[in-house]
Design a protein around this motif. Sequence first.
Motif, PDB file in Angstrom:
ATOM      1  N   ARG A  41       0.819  -1.211   0.000  1.00 23.48           N
ATOM      2  CA  ARG A  41       0.000   0.000   0.000  1.00 23.48           C
ATOM      3  C   ARG A  41       0.857   1.268   0.000  1.00 23.48           C
ATOM      4  O   ARG A  41       0.323   2.374   0.059  1.00 23.48           O
ATOM      5  N   GLY A  42       2.166   1.138  -0.024  1.00 22.27           N
ATOM      6  CA  GLY A  42       3.050   2.282   0.126  1.00 22.27           C
ATOM      7  C   GLY A  42       2.973   3.271  -1.019  1.00 22.27           C
ATOM      8  O   GLY A  42       2.601   2.936  -2.149  1.00 22.27           O
ATOM      9  N   SER A  43       3.368   4.506  -0.732  1.00 19.47           N
ATOM     10  CA  SER A  43       3.353   5.541  -1.770  1.00 19.47           C
ATOM     11  C   SER A  43       4.355   5.253  -2.876  1.00 19.47           C
ATOM     12  O   SER A  43       4.216   5.751  -3.999  1.00 19.47           O
ATOM     13  N   ASP A  44       5.379   4.432  -2.577  1.00 15.41           N
ATOM     14  CA  ASP A  44       6.361   4.083  -3.606  1.00 15.41           C
ATOM     15  C   ASP A  44       5.795   3.125  -4.648  1.00 15.41           C
ATOM     16  O   ASP A  44       6.450   2.827  -5.650  1.00 15.41           O
ATOM     17  N   GLN A  45       4.564   2.658  -4.421  1.00 17.00           N
ATOM     18  CA  GLN A  45       3.890   1.801  -5.398  1.00 17.00           C
ATOM     19  C   GLN A  45       3.052   2.614  -6.387  1.00 17.00           C
ATOM     20  O   GLN A  45       2.399   2.036  -7.266  1.00 17.00           O
ATOM     21  N   VAL A  81       7.728   3.790 -10.012  1.00 18.98           N
ATOM     22  CA  VAL A  81       7.430   2.938  -8.870  1.00 18.98           C
ATOM     23  C   VAL A  81       8.548   1.904  -8.727  1.00 18.98           C
ATOM     24  O   VAL A  81       9.359   1.703  -9.632  1.00 18.98           O
ATOM     25  N   ALA A  82       8.592   1.253  -7.567  1.00 14.91           N
ATOM     26  CA  ALA A  82       9.633   0.267  -7.289  1.00 14.91           C
ATOM     27  C   ALA A  82       8.999  -0.976  -6.688  1.00 14.91           C
ATOM     28  O   ALA A  82       7.898  -0.909  -6.116  1.00 14.91           O
ATOM     29  N   PRO A  83       9.652  -2.137  -6.779  1.00 15.63           N
ATOM     30  CA  PRO A  83       9.097  -3.345  -6.161  1.00 15.63           C
ATOM     31  C   PRO A  83       8.852  -3.131  -4.672  1.00 15.63           C
ATOM     32  O   PRO A  83       9.662  -2.504  -3.980  1.00 15.63           O
ATOM     33  N   ALA A  84       7.761  -3.655  -4.162  1.00 18.26           N
ATOM     34  CA  ALA A  84       7.434  -3.480  -2.745  1.00 18.26           C
ATOM     35  C   ALA A  84       8.483  -4.141  -1.854  1.00 18.26           C
ATOM     36  O   ALA A  84       8.877  -3.581  -0.820  1.00 18.26           O
ATOM     37  N   LEU A  85       8.941  -5.331  -2.226  1.00 16.40           N
ATOM     38  CA  LEU A  85       9.979  -6.035  -1.472  1.00 16.40           C
ATOM     39  C   LEU A  85      11.303  -5.846  -2.184  1.00 16.40           C
ATOM     40  O   LEU A  85      11.569  -6.460  -3.225  1.00 16.40           O
ATOM     41  N   ARG A  86      12.139  -4.971  -1.648  1.00 13.58           N
ATOM     42  CA  ARG A  86      13.448  -4.702  -2.246  1.00 13.58           C
ATOM     43  C   ARG A  86      14.444  -4.458  -1.121  1.00 13.58           C
ATOM     44  O   ARG A  86      14.075  -4.158   0.011  1.00 13.58           O
ATOM     45  N   ALA A 116      15.760   1.314   0.338  1.00 16.39           N
ATOM     46  CA  ALA A 116      14.703   2.287   0.054  1.00 16.39           C
ATOM     47  C   ALA A 116      14.852   2.865  -1.346  1.00 16.39           C
ATOM     48  O   ALA A 116      13.850   3.219  -1.985  1.00 16.39           O
ATOM     49  N   ASP A 117      16.073   3.021  -1.821  1.00 17.38           N
ATOM     50  CA  ASP A 117      16.268   3.418  -3.216  1.00 17.38           C
ATOM     51  C   ASP A 117      15.614   2.380  -4.121  1.00 17.38           C
ATOM     52  O   ASP A 117      15.579   1.198  -3.788  1.00 17.38           O
ATOM     53  N   PRO A 118      15.043   2.756  -5.250  1.00 16.36           N
ATOM     54  CA  PRO A 118      15.122   4.070  -5.905  1.00 16.36           C
ATOM     55  C   PRO A 118      14.023   5.063  -5.507  1.00 16.36           C
ATOM     56  O   PRO A 118      13.854   6.072  -6.200  1.00 16.36           O
ATOM     57  N   ARG A 119      13.322   4.800  -4.418  1.00 19.00           N
ATOM     58  CA  ARG A 119      12.289   5.750  -3.980  1.00 19.00           C
ATOM     59  C   ARG A 119      12.572   6.215  -2.553  1.00 19.00           C
ATOM     60  O   ARG A 119      11.651   6.439  -1.769  1.00 19.00           O
ATOM     61  N   ARG A 120      13.855   6.378  -2.223  1.00 13.43           N
ATOM     62  CA  ARG A 120      14.209   6.865  -0.891  1.00 13.43           C
ATOM     63  C   ARG A 120      13.680   8.283  -0.692  1.00 13.43           C
ATOM     64  O   ARG A 120      13.719   9.102  -1.610  1.00 13.43           O
ATOM     65  N   LEU A 121      13.216   8.547   0.525  1.00 13.66           N
ATOM     66  CA  LEU A 121      12.744   9.884   0.867  1.00 13.66           C
ATOM     67  C   LEU A 121      13.868  10.687   1.502  1.00 13.66           C
ATOM     68  O   LEU A 121      14.780  10.127   2.135  1.00 13.66           O
ATOM     69  N   PRO A 122      13.832  11.999   1.378  1.00 11.68           N
ATOM     70  CA  PRO A 122      14.829  12.833   2.082  1.00 11.68           C
ATOM     71  C   PRO A 122      14.681  12.663   3.593  1.00 11.68           C
ATOM     72  O   PRO A 122      13.598  12.392   4.104  1.00 11.68           O
ATOM     73  N   ASP A 123      15.789  12.799   4.308  1.00 15.01           N
ATOM     74  CA  ASP A 123      15.716  12.796   5.770  1.00 15.01           C
ATOM     75  C   ASP A 123      14.866  13.972   6.239  1.00 15.01           C
ATOM     76  O   ASP A 123      14.683  14.951   5.514  1.00 15.01           O
ATOM     77  N   LEU A 124      14.401  13.895   7.466  1.00 15.35           N
ATOM     78  CA  LEU A 124      13.539  14.965   7.981  1.00 15.35           C
ATOM     79  C   LEU A 124      14.243  16.320   8.033  1.00 15.35           C
ATOM     80  O   LEU A 124      13.607  17.359   7.955  1.00 15.35           O
TER      81      LEU A 124
END
Length: 453
Positions: free
Chosen positions: A28-32, A434-439, A442-450
């Motif tokens: 259900r992740g946003s990377d999907q 999008v990227a495979p859910a099981l990888r 976090a790349d290629p959809r890594r988020l920036p640090d806070l």
Amino acid sequence: MTASFARSTALQERLHRVVPGGAHTYARGSDQYPEDMAPVLVRGEGARVLDADGRWLVEYGMGLRSVTLGHGYAPVADAVAAAARAGVSFSRPSVTELEAAERLVAQVPGAEMVKFTKNGSDATTAAVRLARAVTGRDLVAVCTDQPFFSTDDWFIGTTPMSAGIGDAERARTVGFRYNDLGSLEALLTEHAGRVACVVMEAATALAEPEPGFLEGVRALTARDGCVWVLDEMITGMRWAAGGAQQVYGVTPDLSTWGKALGNGFAVSALAGRRELMELGGLRTDAARTFLLSTTHGPEVSGLAAYLAVADAYDGGFGADVVATMERRGAALAAGVNALAASAGLADHVVALGRPSCLVFATRDHTGAPSQAFRTLFLQGLLTHGVLGQSFVVSAAHTEDDLAVTLAAVEATLPSYARALEQGSTDGLLRGRPVAPALRATADPRRLPDLDGA
């Protein structure tokens, strides 16, 4: 005009601050979904969902295949509401618990006893534990062509997301190939006397058992003395009310159930032969197996949902639930494939699979499956009112829902054709693919640090 997902995107950012991955299920992740196009949902009705930006979308996938009767299906919702008003968790079994157990045992051809829980992983891991107790063996054989069986270490250790799982645990799971009896026989020979159970799905959206395959698995497991565990999480109540074992006429030792069992409400089950299941009970002189013992397994609202779902499948829906899904899925596949053929894209955009569990393929200019081209297709569907990582239908999908979907596909195909012509999706995507859910990372959809790094 590009659809706005501003409010959903803002809510998704808040989710990422408090929920690892921004969702409670990786699928259900946003990377999907295309970047800044991941709807956050407010409610659902039938086969449609309302997102935080005020759009009603036709939904496919339907709660990761768990909703077969439609969102908010009144008989289930009413049964759950009535159960909730009467109290849902007690210090002794409830009558609802008994009724649900008797109903499932009657429904599942290979079941003599059942134990309920709240998620599929617990049920499948309980089956593995029971098989190890029955056989005194340690290895688990899984079908490597099938994507998912459990969140627990014995299976997740075989995936790219194996961090935190020791080498010894990973080594206790071995694999064989679907529709390849020779590979299973070779595995059982190589690990003679060590395989506790064979865990598999009888079929998937894209793979049907070849003649004699399932019967061969039954014979091999019986000869070896290991336990055959059939995962019915997806096939149960989507292939038939009695699951894939009913469709294909085979009887496993144990089977695991969930998803459609409660039309989205949390209820799962381990069912199987009495002589095995009683090792977790009181009619045995053997060392007791800690089978399933959960606070919320017998929680009444989930069991009430199951009983209402069973009623719907027994005629309360007003039509054959599985046949309705098959009919809708077949019509959708025919429509999508006709549109793709008309646009000259028949080799690149394809709806395929079992009609009640339909998926789509998105292929690039070389004919290879492509995450970038998948993203482009998803982007077009979302822009034109369709939410779906697949085309998995429910019995609630109407002809109007299919018409909206086909219009969205037709509107998406021109940009897909442009991408094929230029040999890439460059300049056509709103963000990263999008990227495979099981990888593994976090790349290629890594988020920036806070802190923005």
